[in-house]
Design a protein around this motif. Structure first.
Motif, PDB file in Angstrom:
ATOM      1  N   CYS A 236       0.834  -1.287   0.004  1.00 45.91           N
ATOM      2  CA  CYS A 236      -0.142   0.030   0.148  1.00 45.91           C
ATOM      3  C   CYS A 236       0.958   1.167   0.094  1.00 45.91           C
ATOM      4  N   ASP A 237       0.726   2.075  -1.019  1.00 43.16           N
ATOM      5  CA  ASP A 237       1.793   3.212  -1.173  1.00 43.16           C
ATOM      6  C   ASP A 237       0.720   4.687  -0.671  1.00 43.16           C
ATOM      7  N   ALA A 238      -0.377   4.343  -0.200  1.00 39.42           N
ATOM      8  CA  ALA A 238      -1.480   5.594   0.122  1.00 39.42           C
ATOM      9  C   ALA A 238      -0.529   6.463   1.101  1.00 39.42           C
ATOM     10  N   LEU A 239      -1.159   7.734   1.214  1.00 36.23           N
ATOM     11  CA  LEU A 239      -0.093   8.691   2.306  1.00 36.23           C
ATOM     12  C   LEU A 239      -0.200   8.365   3.707  1.00 36.23           C
ATOM     13  N   ALA A 240      -1.317   7.678   3.926  1.00 34.22           N
ATOM     14  CA  ALA A 240      -1.642   7.244   5.435  1.00 34.22           C
ATOM     15  C   ALA A 240      -2.600   5.818   5.116  1.00 34.22           C
ATOM     16  N   CYS A 241      -1.777   5.039   5.629  1.00 34.54           N
ATOM     17  CA  CYS A 241      -2.516   3.564   5.475  1.00 34.54           C
ATOM     18  C   CYS A 241      -2.874   3.240   6.791  1.00 34.54           C
ATOM     19  N   LEU A 242      -4.110   2.772   6.791  1.00 35.07           N
ATOM     20  CA  LEU A 242      -5.268   2.621   7.761  1.00 35.07           C
ATOM     21  C   LEU A 242      -5.182   1.008   8.018  1.00 35.07           C
ATOM     22  N   CYS A 243      -4.559   0.349   7.443  1.00 39.60           N
ATOM     23  CA  CYS A 243      -4.447  -1.113   7.921  1.00 39.60           C
ATOM     24  C   CYS A 243      -3.695  -1.295   9.280  1.00 39.60           C
ATOM     25  N   ASN A 244      -4.166  -2.130  10.140  1.00 37.66           N
ATOM     26  CA  ASN A 244      -3.511  -2.324  11.371  1.00 37.66           C
ATOM     27  C   ASN A 244      -2.497  -3.647  11.047  1.00 37.66           C
ATOM     28  N   ASN A 245      -2.557  -4.167  10.247  1.00 39.02           N
ATOM     29  CA  ASN A 245      -1.367  -5.190   9.965  1.00 39.02           C
ATOM     30  C   ASN A 245      -0.256  -4.594   8.981  1.00 39.02           C
ATOM     31  N   GLY A 246      -0.357  -3.562   8.623  1.00 32.03           N
ATOM     32  CA  GLY A 246       0.695  -2.817   7.888  1.00 32.03           C
ATOM     33  C   GLY A 246       0.743  -2.682   6.277  1.00 32.03           C
ATOM     34  N   ARG A 247       1.574  -2.077   5.842  1.00 28.31           N
ATOM     35  CA  ARG A 247       1.339  -1.713   4.490  1.00 28.31           C
ATOM     36  C   ARG A 247       1.661  -2.983   3.723  1.00 28.31           C
ATOM     37  N   THR A 248       2.278  -3.899   3.813  1.00 27.67           N
ATOM     38  CA  THR A 248       2.575  -5.100   3.061  1.00 27.67           C
ATOM     39  C   THR A 248       1.279  -6.142   3.356  1.00 27.67           C
ATOM     40  N   HIS A 249       0.487  -5.962   4.022  1.00 21.74           N
ATOM     41  CA  HIS A 249      -0.748  -7.012   4.123  1.00 21.74           C
ATOM     42  C   HIS A 249      -1.519  -6.733   2.902  1.00 21.74           C
ATOM     43  N   SER A 250      -2.128  -7.778   2.410  1.00 17.75           N
ATOM     44  CA  SER A 250      -2.872  -7.867   1.424  1.00 17.75           C
ATOM     45  C   SER A 250      -4.007  -8.900   1.473  1.00 17.75           C
ATOM     46  N   ALA A 251      -5.172  -8.619   1.984  1.00 20.48           N
ATOM     47  CA  ALA A 251      -6.310  -9.497   2.043  1.00 20.48           C
ATOM     48  C   ALA A 251      -6.711 -10.060   0.692  1.00 20.48           C
ATOM     49  N   LYS A 252      -7.471 -11.050   0.626  1.00 16.26           N
ATOM     50  CA  LYS A 252      -7.986 -11.763  -0.625  1.00 16.26           C
ATOM     51  C   LYS A 252      -9.154 -11.055  -1.246  1.00 16.26           C
ATOM     52  N   THR A 253      -9.880 -10.448  -0.443  1.00 15.78           N
ATOM     53  CA  THR A 253     -10.878  -9.367  -0.940  1.00 15.78           C
ATOM     54  C   THR A 253     -11.228  -8.481   0.557  1.00 15.78           C
ATOM     55  N   GLY A 254     -11.988  -7.628   0.047  1.00 12.32           N
ATOM     56  CA  GLY A 254     -12.611  -6.615   1.075  1.00 12.32           C
ATOM     57  C   GLY A 254     -11.735  -5.394   1.126  1.00 12.32           C
ATOM     58  N   TRP A 255     -12.114  -4.501   2.146  1.00  7.61           N
ATOM     59  CA  TRP A 255     -11.323  -3.108   2.349  1.00  7.61           C
ATOM     60  C   TRP A 255      -9.960  -3.084   2.135  1.00  7.61           C
ATOM     61  N   PHE A 256      -9.393  -4.216   2.784  1.00  3.19           N
ATOM     62  CA  PHE A 256      -7.721  -4.129   2.817  1.00  3.19           C
ATOM     63  C   PHE A 256      -7.251  -5.296   1.802  1.00  3.19           C
ATOM     64  N   GLU A 257      -7.750  -5.213   0.685  1.00  2.00           N
ATOM     65  CA  GLU A 257      -6.893  -5.816  -0.730  1.00  2.00           C
ATOM     66  C   GLU A 257      -6.316  -4.827  -1.347  1.00  2.00           C
ATOM     67  N   VAL A 258      -4.984  -5.152  -1.415  1.00  2.00           N
ATOM     68  CA  VAL A 258      -4.271  -4.326  -2.286  1.00  2.00           C
ATOM     69  C   VAL A 258      -4.297  -4.453  -3.658  1.00  2.00           C
ATOM     70  N   ILE A 259      -5.001  -3.397  -4.372  1.00  2.00           N
ATOM     71  CA  ILE A 259      -5.264  -3.358  -5.779  1.00  2.00           C
ATOM     72  C   ILE A 259      -4.054  -2.277  -6.279  1.00  2.00           C
ATOM     73  N   ARG A 260      -3.600  -2.745  -7.622  1.00  2.22           N
ATOM     74  CA  ARG A 260      -2.406  -2.178  -8.235  1.00  2.22           C
ATOM     75  C   ARG A 260      -2.999  -1.190  -9.319  1.00  2.22           C
ATOM     76  N   CYS A 261      -2.022  -0.127  -9.376  1.00  2.00           N
ATOM     77  CA  CYS A 261      -2.517   0.776 -10.710  1.00  2.00           C
ATOM     78  C   CYS A 261      -2.725  -0.139 -12.003  1.00  2.00           C
ATOM     79  N   ARG A 262      -3.409   0.148 -12.661  1.00  2.00           N
ATOM     80  CA  ARG A 262      -3.993  -0.654 -13.935  1.00  2.00           C
ATOM     81  C   ARG A 262      -2.962  -0.173 -15.004  1.00  2.00           C
ATOM     82  N   LEU A 263      -2.166   0.840 -14.940  1.00  2.00           N
ATOM     83  CA  LEU A 263      -1.344   1.514 -16.094  1.00  2.00           C
ATOM     84  C   LEU A 263       0.244   1.071 -15.897  1.00  2.00           C
TER      85      LEU A 263
END
Length: 731
Positions: A236-263
């Motif tokens: 997660c490269d957002a200015l303020a990461c709201l995930c309690n498990n840190g920026r490198t955590h990516s869930a399979k679905t939901g609010w804390f799934e890391v989605i990548r820039c499509r370009l």
């Protein structure tokens, strides 16, 4: 006995149905495909190089689009042909030179030094007619040479087994080595191992019979070969990461799934951290959004393009790619045969080709045209009649368009009466003529008919339904019967006697009288009951109309390939049936070609609407004989032509309306009833003096706005009859 039978059947199922070998070497014989439900195995190369089977299905049907029924039909066709290599029946590969009769199984052809080219129409050549390479002068052949693939010593002597690069002339190969290299590298990586030339090297190898598969290299297709490339960015490269498990955590679905820039794919964010919706998949980072002026979501994915299809066996024009497959091009038109044939028009270039016709010998002039070494079907035809006194010619020979149309009309008439066809008018079958076979007249006639259709000639209209079915398989997979045979021929009378036999003794008597013909057809077999009569007649009809006519049908189809006409008819056989089999001008056809242009003013449009129904009714009267003029007379009056071209008329014919001229009214005063009667008489008088007008150059017809159908019909008949009388007087 049962075990032995089962074992022999199993071995037979594992053998290729065309070459009868069980070898499974994809580089040498192509992929071997087994259809267990049909108990059928076949090599891909055997299908590609066989002379009588084409891919008519989709890629997932049959064997890469080769339908099972077509494969079985090819097995029956080749069952009578002897291989010049192993001397066994079933040879399905023949030399492409028309005068050469050598046939082989594909594996036997490799042993006998046949060259099969996997491009264009997939031709094969025997050693006497196969292509060869030329040796470039100035090369130092005294130095030791090695195969550029296997690095074993090689004698630098060009032969069937030794090939060289056409670009650097210094790279030599064993044929088997370069074939295996092509099978491994595929179309996108196959190149000379010494100079890395790709374009001319591939073209030369195709010419010399090397198969190049249309796919990525084999090392590109290995499982997990580039597994590290499958690792994706997950931070997660957002200015303020709201995930309690840190920026490198990516869930399979939901609010804390890391989605990548499509370009760029090198930036990511949790949905919650960037204020996105729960189902958002389309997201672009700030850098890409700025680079695309805020329109990042409008940029289409670079992976949206279609992949190239597998190499397939269909006829194609060579303009589509350097490695040509046998799959037809995408439909060039839709809706009607006229639109499809008109879409072939852009192929016709501005250059013209002169055709000189001696008198009315159109067929002789046409055959001479297609046999010229500089013949180019894309050039427009410039026709000149040598006999200026030809009374049947409708206009001066200097009128190039009229001369071309008259030439094509004569050409079609003379072709249907030539030795190539037999049968009654309007229902012709191909005739078997040995001289026409030697002169390859079937190809010439097919080429001329395709040329006529694409260049604005008339519809053919003389094919029998059986001939159309043999050429284009329409209706599909329907066996031919006795009624399809050419009537009043010696063979037809014999088959009719078999079909009409009322007892087994009578049938056996007829068969005994025709034993030579039945033996030639492979139908000489004992008959035990009258129930076997139908299968016998069907086999004899199939032999008469298909098997013995294979070479004429094949050459005729090849001629119809000119300008892509055959491919388009094969894609839409039901649409083109009336063009080939029934070209009678009908009221419906004539009504369809005219576009009606109604006025914008409400009062005029209200008077023009009934005239449209008058026009349709008048066409029907002309068709059924309730009028003094014919549809042909009406066509000539409105368009200037005697018949409709197969490709339609350009510009498209149109109809507008001719309104009566209003005369200024007289003084007023009294007599309302007398005034109405007077206006009625004026309307009838105007109807009598209002006649249709035509503009043949622009294909525009002006219909009179009449108060009744009787007045409309009378004015149409008078005008058209007067026009035809003037034409007859002028001629």
């Amino acid at each position: 006995m049962k075990k032995k039978k089962r074992r022999s059947s199993q071995v037979s199922d594992e053998c290729c149905a065309l070459c009868r070998l069980s070898d499974d070497d994809p580089a040498m014989f192509g992929e071997k495909v087994t259809l267990k439900e049909h108990k059928l195995s076949v090599h891909y190369f055997c299908l590609l190089t066989s002379c009588g089977v084409y891919q008519r299905g989709e890629e997932d049907e049959g064997v890469f689009g080769f339908l099972v029924d077509d494969i079985k039909q090819e097995m029956r066709r080749s069952a009578r042909l002897m291989c010049s290599g192993c001397k066994l029946k079933g040879a399905c590969v023949g030399c492409n030179v028309r005068s050469c009769r050598r046939t082989v199984h594909f594996p036997c052809g490799r042993k006998r030094r046949f060259i099969s080219q996997f491009t264009g129409l997939f031709p094969s050549y025997c050693p006497d007619h196969s292509p060869t390479q030329s040796l470039c002068g100035g090369l130092d052949l005294s130095l030791p040479q090695t195969c550029s693939v296997c690095l074993d010593p090689i004698d630098p002597v060009l032969s069937y087994s030794v090939l060289k690069c056409p670009s650097c002339h210094a790279s030599w190969f064993h044929r088997d080595c370069v074939q295996r290299q092509a099978h491994s590298a595929g179309l996108f990586f196959f190149r000379c191992t010494l100079c890395s030339n790709k374009e001319s090297f591939q073209e030369e190898m195709l010419r010399m019979g090397i198969y190049i598969p249309e796919r990525d290299a084999s090392w590109e297709l290995e499982a997990n070969a580039y597994s590290e490339l499958l690792e994706v960015y997950a931070r997660c490269d957002a200015l303020a990461c709201l995930c309690n498990n840190g920026r490198t955590h990516s869930a399979k679905t939901g609010w804390f799934e890391v989605i990548r820039c499509r370009l760029c794919g090198s930036r990511g964010s949790h949905r919650k951290c960037s204020g996105l919706k729960l189902d958002t998949r389309d997201w672009a980072c700030s850098d890409c959004t700025q680079a695309t002026d805020g329109r990042a979501s409008l940029v289409s994915s670079p992976q949206g393009g279609q992949r190239r299809s597998l190499l397939s066996k269909r006829h194609l024009s060579p303009i589509h790619s350097s490695v040509v497959c046998k799959r037809p091009a995408l439909p060039v038109g839709s809706g009607s045969p006229e639109e499809i044939l008109q879409a072939l028009g852009p192929q016709l270039g501005p250059l013209s080709m002169q055709v000189e016709v001696d008198g009315d010998q159109a067929l002789s002039a046409g055959v001479e045209l297609v046999r010229r070494p500089d013949f180019d079907p894309t050039r427009t035809l410039s026709v000149r009649f040598k006999d200026d006194q030809l009374t049947a010619f409708p206009s001066s020979p200097r009128d190039s368009d009229a001369a071309r149309k008259y030439f094509l009309k004569l050409l079609v008439q003379q072709i249907q009466n030539s030795v190539v066809f037999e049968g009654p008018d309007g229902s012709k079958n191909l005739a078997l003529d040995s001289q026409a076979v030697r002169e390859d007249l079937y190809f010439d006639v097919g080429c001329l008919l395709a040329l006529s259709l694409a260049h604005g000639g008339p519809p053919l209209g003389f094919f029998s339904r059986a001939l159309y079915q043999c050429l284009f398989n329409h209706p599909a997979n329907r066996p031919l019967c006795l009624t399809h045979m050419t009537p009043d021929t010696h063979v037809t009378r014999r088959v009719s006697r078999m079909a009409e036999a009322e007892s087994v003794d009578e049938l056996q008597e007829v068969m005994a009288a025709s034993w030579e013909f039945l033996e030639l057809a492979g139908c000489k077999r004992p008959i035990g009951s009258l129930a076997e009569r139908g299968a016998l007649v069907e086999d004899v009809v199939g032999f008469t109309m298909i098997t013995r006519m294979q070479l004429p049908l094949q050459r005729f189809r090849a001629g119809l390939q000119t300008l892509g006409v055959f491919d388009q008819v094969q894609l839409y056989p039901s649409l083109f049936c009336h063009v080939f089999c029934s070209a009678r001008l009908s009221a419906q056809t004539l009504a369809h070609i005219f576009s009606v242009l109604v006025s914008q003013q409400e009062d005029r449009r209200s008077r023009e609407t009934p005239v449209c129904s008058f026009w349709t009714r008048f066409l029907l009267d002309c068709e059924v004989g309730r009028s003094s003029i014919s549809l042909q007379d009406l066509l000539r009056f409105s368009t200037g032509g005697e018949e409709l071209p197969a490709a339609g008329l350009l510009p498209s014919p149109s109809i507008s309306f001719l309104h009566p001229v209003k005369r200024g009214g007289g003084g007023g005063g009294g007599g309302g009833e007398r005034m109405r009667l007077r206006r009625r008489r004026e309307e009838l008088l105007r109807d009598e003096h209002l006649f249709p007008q035509s503009e043949p150059d622009s294909r525009h017809l002006l219909l009179p706005v009449s108060s009744s159908y009787e007045a409309f019909k009378s004015s149409m008949e008078q005008a058209v009859s007067q026009h035809m009388h003037l034409l007859l007087t002028a001629s």
